[in-house]
Motif scaffolding. Structure first.
Motif, PDB file in Angstrom:
ATOM      1  N   THR A 297       0.867  -1.184   0.000  1.00 51.45           N
ATOM      2  CA  THR A 297       0.000   0.000   0.000  1.00 51.45           C
ATOM      3  C   THR A 297       0.905   1.235   0.000  1.00 51.45           C
ATOM      4  O   THR A 297       1.202   1.792   1.063  1.00 51.45           O
ATOM      5  CB  THR A 297      -0.925   0.007   1.231  1.00 51.45           C
ATOM      6  N   PRO A 298       1.337   1.702  -1.158  1.00 53.57           N
ATOM      7  CA  PRO A 298       2.343   2.775  -1.221  1.00 53.57           C
ATOM      8  C   PRO A 298       1.929   4.057  -0.515  1.00 53.57           C
ATOM      9  O   PRO A 298       2.788   4.776   0.008  1.00 53.57           O
ATOM     10  CB  PRO A 298       2.522   2.993  -2.728  1.00 53.57           C
ATOM     11  N   ASN A 299       0.614   4.349  -0.473  1.00 51.72           N
ATOM     12  CA  ASN A 299       0.156   5.619   0.088  1.00 51.72           C
ATOM     13  C   ASN A 299      -0.478   5.482   1.468  1.00 51.72           C
ATOM     14  O   ASN A 299      -1.008   6.471   2.000  1.00 51.72           O
ATOM     15  CB  ASN A 299      -0.870   6.258  -0.861  1.00 51.72           C
ATOM     16  N   GLY A 300      -0.433   4.272   2.044  1.00 55.89           N
ATOM     17  CA  GLY A 300      -1.085   4.073   3.338  1.00 55.89           C
ATOM     18  C   GLY A 300      -0.436   2.974   4.132  1.00 55.89           C
ATOM     19  O   GLY A 300       0.780   2.739   4.040  1.00 55.89           O
ATOM     20  N   ASP A 301      -1.264   2.266   4.918  1.00 57.90           N
ATOM     21  CA  ASP A 301      -0.770   1.199   5.788  1.00 57.90           C
ATOM     22  C   ASP A 301      -0.760  -0.128   5.045  1.00 57.90           C
ATOM     23  O   ASP A 301      -1.814  -0.619   4.619  1.00 57.90           O
ATOM     24  CB  ASP A 301      -1.663   1.074   7.023  1.00 57.90           C
ATOM     25  N   ALA A 302       0.418  -0.706   4.903  1.00 59.75           N
ATOM     26  CA  ALA A 302       0.551  -1.982   4.202  1.00 59.75           C
ATOM     27  C   ALA A 302      -0.009  -3.122   5.049  1.00 59.75           C
ATOM     28  O   ALA A 302      -0.175  -3.010   6.267  1.00 59.75           O
ATOM     29  CB  ALA A 302       2.006  -2.240   3.858  1.00 59.75           C
ATOM     30  N   GLY A 303      -0.276  -4.249   4.389  1.00 57.70           N
ATOM     31  CA  GLY A 303      -0.816  -5.413   5.075  1.00 57.70           C
ATOM     32  C   GLY A 303       0.240  -6.161   5.860  1.00 57.70           C
ATOM     33  O   GLY A 303       1.449  -6.059   5.593  1.00 57.70           O
ATOM     34  N   GLY A 304      -0.228  -6.918   6.826  1.00 51.18           N
ATOM     35  CA  GLY A 304       0.665  -7.750   7.617  1.00 51.18           C
ATOM     36  C   GLY A 304       0.696  -9.176   7.103  1.00 51.18           C
ATOM     37  O   GLY A 304      -0.064  -9.567   6.211  1.00 51.18           O
ATOM     38  N   SER A 305       1.593  -9.960   7.678  1.00 55.44           N
ATOM     39  CA  SER A 305       1.709 -11.374   7.311  1.00 55.44           C
ATOM     40  C   SER A 305       1.851 -12.190   8.584  1.00 55.44           C
ATOM     41  O   SER A 305       2.549 -11.782   9.519  1.00 55.44           O
ATOM     42  CB  SER A 305       2.909 -11.602   6.387  1.00 55.44           C
ATOM     43  N   PHE A 306       1.217 -13.357   8.602  1.00 57.21           N
ATOM     44  CA  PHE A 306       1.156 -14.159   9.817  1.00 57.21           C
ATOM     45  C   PHE A 306       1.261 -15.639   9.475  1.00 57.21           C
ATOM     46  O   PHE A 306       0.349 -16.209   8.868  1.00 57.21           O
ATOM     47  CB  PHE A 306      -0.155 -13.864  10.565  1.00 57.21           C
ATOM     48  N   GLY A 307       2.393 -16.237   9.826  1.00 55.75           N
ATOM     49  CA  GLY A 307       2.551 -17.672   9.653  1.00 55.75           C
ATOM     50  C   GLY A 307       3.029 -18.072   8.276  1.00 55.75           C
ATOM     51  O   GLY A 307       2.219 -18.427   7.420  1.00 55.75           O
ATOM     52  N   GLY A 308       4.338 -18.046   8.061  1.00 52.88           N
ATOM     53  CA  GLY A 308       4.868 -18.495   6.778  1.00 52.88           C
ATOM     54  C   GLY A 308       4.579 -19.954   6.521  1.00 52.88           C
ATOM     55  O   GLY A 308       4.245 -20.348   5.405  1.00 52.88           O
ATOM     56  N   GLY A 309       4.680 -20.786   7.557  1.00 47.22           N
ATOM     57  CA  GLY A 309       4.349 -22.204   7.427  1.00 47.22           C
ATOM     58  C   GLY A 309       2.865 -22.438   7.567  1.00 47.22           C
ATOM     59  O   GLY A 309       2.203 -22.868   6.630  1.00 47.22           O
ATOM     60  N   PHE A 310       2.304 -22.135   8.761  1.00 48.65           N
ATOM     61  CA  PHE A 310       0.858 -22.236   8.925  1.00 48.65           C
ATOM     62  C   PHE A 310       0.367 -21.225   9.944  1.00 48.65           C
ATOM     63  O   PHE A 310       1.126 -20.681  10.756  1.00 48.65           O
ATOM     64  CB  PHE A 310       0.411 -23.660   9.275  1.00 48.65           C
TER      65      PHE A 310
ATOM     66  N   ALA B  53       1.562   2.131  13.583  1.00 51.20           N
ATOM     67  CA  ALA B  53       2.527   1.122  14.029  1.00 51.20           C
ATOM     68  C   ALA B  53       2.042  -0.298  13.808  1.00 51.20           C
ATOM     69  O   ALA B  53       2.843  -1.221  13.757  1.00 51.20           O
ATOM     70  CB  ALA B  53       2.850   1.329  15.508  1.00 51.20           C
ATOM     71  N   GLY B  54       0.732  -0.510  13.678  1.00 50.04           N
ATOM     72  CA  GLY B  54       0.211  -1.856  13.519  1.00 50.04           C
ATOM     73  C   GLY B  54       0.171  -2.340  12.094  1.00 50.04           C
ATOM     74  O   GLY B  54      -0.469  -3.358  11.808  1.00 50.04           O
ATOM     75  N   SER B  55       0.822  -1.663  11.174  1.00 51.10           N
ATOM     76  CA  SER B  55       0.803  -2.075   9.771  1.00 51.10           C
ATOM     77  C   SER B  55       2.135  -2.687   9.377  1.00 51.10           C
ATOM     78  O   SER B  55       3.152  -2.506  10.048  1.00 51.10           O
ATOM     79  CB  SER B  55       0.486  -0.880   8.865  1.00 51.10           C
ATOM     80  N   ALA B  56       2.108  -3.415   8.258  1.00 51.35           N
ATOM     81  CA  ALA B  56       3.309  -4.021   7.674  1.00 51.35           C
ATOM     82  C   ALA B  56       4.007  -4.978   8.626  1.00 51.35           C
ATOM     83  O   ALA B  56       5.215  -5.193   8.523  1.00 51.35           O
ATOM     84  CB  ALA B  56       4.287  -2.944   7.191  1.00 51.35           C
ATOM     85  N   LEU B  57       3.259  -5.582   9.540  1.00 41.10           N
ATOM     86  CA  LEU B  57       3.839  -6.539  10.477  1.00 41.10           C
ATOM     87  C   LEU B  57       4.211  -7.832   9.753  1.00 41.10           C
ATOM     88  O   LEU B  57       3.520  -8.272   8.842  1.00 41.10           O
ATOM     89  CB  LEU B  57       2.841  -6.868  11.589  1.00 41.10           C
ATOM     90  N   GLY B  58       5.291  -8.445  10.182  1.00 39.36           N
ATOM     91  CA  GLY B  58       5.669  -9.764   9.699  1.00 39.36           C
ATOM     92  C   GLY B  58       5.862 -10.671  10.900  1.00 39.36           C
ATOM     93  O   GLY B  58       6.886 -10.587  11.581  1.00 39.36           O
TER      94      GLY B  58
END
Length: 702
Positions: free
Chosen positions: A323-336, A365-370
């Protein structure tokens, strides 16, 4: 240092609606569900014909769907080797969106035959393919209630299945589920499958958010009568969220997705599956949700009860939406990933998976979490026994204003209600990495091995070693514990956690409590810290655990002879170790996930025979003169032809025991002895039966 509470999306709230919105059937569409008194067998071959009443051996049908149409409830369909695709005009089941479709009926479909041999299925030699040609879903099962539909599917490759969400309409139109297979209600038994190169793609819309996608390989919804998965490989399947004006679509479960399902699985391999959330040029937020990716290999959601054994997750990835102009998405669980679920897994290997937040402006602060390079779970009971979790990465996304935080290179666990528990027993968590995204300010993160955000955690016989942090101000090289969690750690090892001079092995913030009982700490900057309450530190001890081959490429954190962990877990009630070997070899059990064993025994059964192999510790057995194989069996079973027990094999490390009785249990262990016949070491004991059954299993690398 600032830690940020993780905010999960509420995608699951939409899913019950989708179960009913996707498919609407009337009573007149449902086949007669009265089971036939004599179930019939129908035959399919690529050389057959769909004309007339096809389905005999002499005149097989050409398509699986025609055989389904010609068969009755409870019948079995045998399919010869070849590739089967969607044929227009054949069985317009549920709108003709799938190559194979079962609606309100019960069928068994088995592949792996030839037209000259309809008695023995061999899907390895006689490859039988359901191919969606990147235009159709592979398989679809649907029942209006749980007991009116079922499918037994055995011996197929499901490939190139695709389900594409629409570019407009409500969620039922724009969301996409199950590229390889979608099963709504009913029950499914799936065995001996390869599920590869399938995709579910959410619709890109001009509305507030893009379409969600779930289950690139297999998707199961409301299958409360049960799903059974055995001997299945999930490879290169993808879920891709669509784009939207403000937020991209969710991507959930690259290989496997479940919702309100009771599911068991055995011998499953998830390799190189992807969950890729959609992108947006807007704010990145809609309905208090970001464009999140959950579960690169698999995702278990809302009232799923999962019980899995012998599972491998390697090289899967979950990537949040950009999301170049805002809050990017997060990611949760590369395996599962698990959310509002109850997940139990044993004999699990999780390696080289990636959870990476999306890139964006990221003012919040809660965006782009990995989070959770290997595993992520929230508000779920998660139980892992005999698990190896190594070389996974949790990485925050890049941001112009703020970099995304990475948390839990191995495991991320959160429970914002303190009603669920994570239990880890016989678990190795080594050489995982948690890192921040680039540029912008840094909001926190950490937990190279484990990140605990609220909730209850119980750990017994766990080894946490050589995990890493990508940069300051991250904390907790082994573990980070925040937001009022309660953690109990017993008989475990924290070793070689040295990234950044000020970082601790276990970092618990104020308001969190950690109870320690008989743990080994070795070669860490600091063992504990962060202002939380630690009790039982006086029970800890130190000493070199003597890992076999730590770090890349082996990542082997089992212990060697001379380890300070040996015989140090007096009073432990855990009876086996990470390799399912007995902890009662001699003396007290060992601290950590691994029980040191001077001789490691393995046995492969075959027809009236057992292949017995072992590896001895050469350092311990310097005085070795010979090995003896000790064999016992029940009174009705034949003893081995190779001689009465014990069998002296000299310094050989293998023997084939022959002349045995199939399906009768034999108990075997190895003793190493010197020239005076003194026992130098004893192996683990295995109980096993010879068999003439042939089982095709996927290769699992340990």
């Amino acid at each position: 240092m600032k830690f940020t509470s993780l905010k999960f999306n509420l995608a699951y709230l939409f899913f019950p609606l989708l179960i009913f919105a996707t498919i609407v059937l009337t009573a007149s569409n449902i086949p007669n569900l009265v089971a036939q008194p004599d179930a019939s067998i129908h035959y399919v071959a690529t050389t057959g014909s769909d004309s007339g009443s096809c389905g005999t051996q002499a005149q097989p049908c050409q398509t699986i769907q025609q055989a389904i149409s010609n068969s009755s409830n409870g019948d079995t369909i045998l399919v010869a080797a070849g590739t089967y695709t969607r044929t227009p005009g054949i069985g317009n089941c549920l709108g003709g969106t799938a190559v194979v479709c079962i609606s309100g009926a019960h069928r068994t479909i088995i592949g792996g035959y030839t037209t000259s041999n309809w008695t023995a299925s061999d899907p390895t030699t006689n490859v039988t393919i359901i191919d969606g040609q990147n235009a159709h879903r592979g398989v679809q099962v649907h029942g209006l209630s749980a007991d009116v539909a079922s499918l037994v599917l055995d011996g197929f490759t499901i490939q190139n299945g695709r389900y594409q969400g629409a570019s407009s309409g409500d969620d039922g139109d724009t969301f996409a589920f199950g590229g390889g297979m979608l099963a709504d209600r009913g029950s499914v038994e799936a065995r001996n499958l390869i599920v590869k190169d399938n995709s579910a793609v959410g619709g890109s819309t001009s509305s507030d958010y893009g379409g969600a996608a779930a289950g690139g390989g297999l998707a199961f919804r409301a299958n409360t009568n049960g799903v059974t998965l055995e001997n299945i490989t999930f490879e290169d399947n993808v879920v891709q969220g669509g784009s939207g004006n403000n937020r991209g679509g969710f991507a959930i479960g690259g290989g496997l997705y479940t919702f309100q399902v009771e599911i068991t699985g055995n011998n499953l391999t998830f390799t190189s599956n992807d969950a890729l959330a959609g992108s947006s040029n807007g704010t990145g937020v809609s309905g208090n949700n970001n464009s999140d990716a959950q579960g690169g290999g698999a995702a278990f959601q809302v009232d799923t009860v999962a019980n899995f054994t012998n599972i491998t997750f390697t090289e899967n990835q979950a990537i949040g939406g950009d999301t170049p102009n805002g809050d990017a998405g997060g990611s949760f669980g590369g395996g599962f990933f698990a959310e509002l679920a109850d997940v139990t897994m044993s004999d699990i290997y999780v390696a080289e998976n990636l959870s990476e937040g999306g890139d964006g402006n990221n003012p919040n602060a809660g965006s782009a979490l990995g989070d959770g390079g290997g595993i992520a779970a929230t508000r779920s009971n998660l139980t892992l026994d005999r698990a190896v979790i190594v070389d996974n990465v949790a990485s925050g996304g890049n941001g112009t204003v703020r970099a995304g935080a990475g948390g839990g290179g191995g495991i991320y666990y959160a429970d914002f209600t303190e009603t669920t528990t994570m239990r880890l027993t016989n678990v190795i968590i080594g050489n995982n990495l948690s890192e921040m995204g680039d540029t912008g300010s840094t909001p926190g993160g950490g937990g190279g091995g484990i990140f605990v955000n609220w909730g209850n955690v119980v750990m017994d016989h766990v080894t946490i070693a050589e995990n890493r942090l990508g940069g300051s101000p991250m904390q907790g090289i082994g573990m980070v514990i925040i937001n009022g969690a309660e953690v109990t750690i017993s008989n475990s090892i924290f070793a070689d956690l040295t990234d950044f001079a000020s970082a601790t092995a276990i970092h618990a913030q104020p308001g969190n409590s950690v109870t320690l009982d008989n743990n080994l700490f070795f070669n860490n900057n600091f063992d504990t810290g962060g202002g939380g309450t630690f009790t039982g530190e006086g029970t800890s001890f130190t000493g070199d655990p003597m890992f076999v081959s730590p770090g890349a490429p082996d990542n082997n954190y089992r212990i060697n002879s001379g380890s300070a962990a040996i015989d140090q877990a007096a009073g432990s009630t855990v009876t086996t170790d990470v390799d399912n070997q007995s902890r009662s070899i001699s003396g007290a059990p060992d601290v950590g996930a691994d029980e040191y064993n001077p001789i490691i025994l393995s046995i492969v059964p075959s027809n009236e025979a057992l292949g017995v192999n072992w590896v001895g510790d050469t350092n311990l057995l310097l005085s070795l003169d010979h090995y003896e194989v000790v064999v016992s069996q029940g009174g009705s079973a034949n003893p081995p032809n190779e001689g009465p027990s014990p069998i002296d094999v000299g310094t050989d490390t293998s023997i084939a025991l022959t002349g045995l009785s199939n399906d009768q249990t034999y108990t075997i262990y190895i003793e190493a002895k010197d020239g005076a016949n003194t026992v130098l070491g004893t192996s683990n004991t295995i109980q096993i039966a010879p068999t003439d059954d042939i089982v095709y299993l996927p290769v699992i690398l340990r």
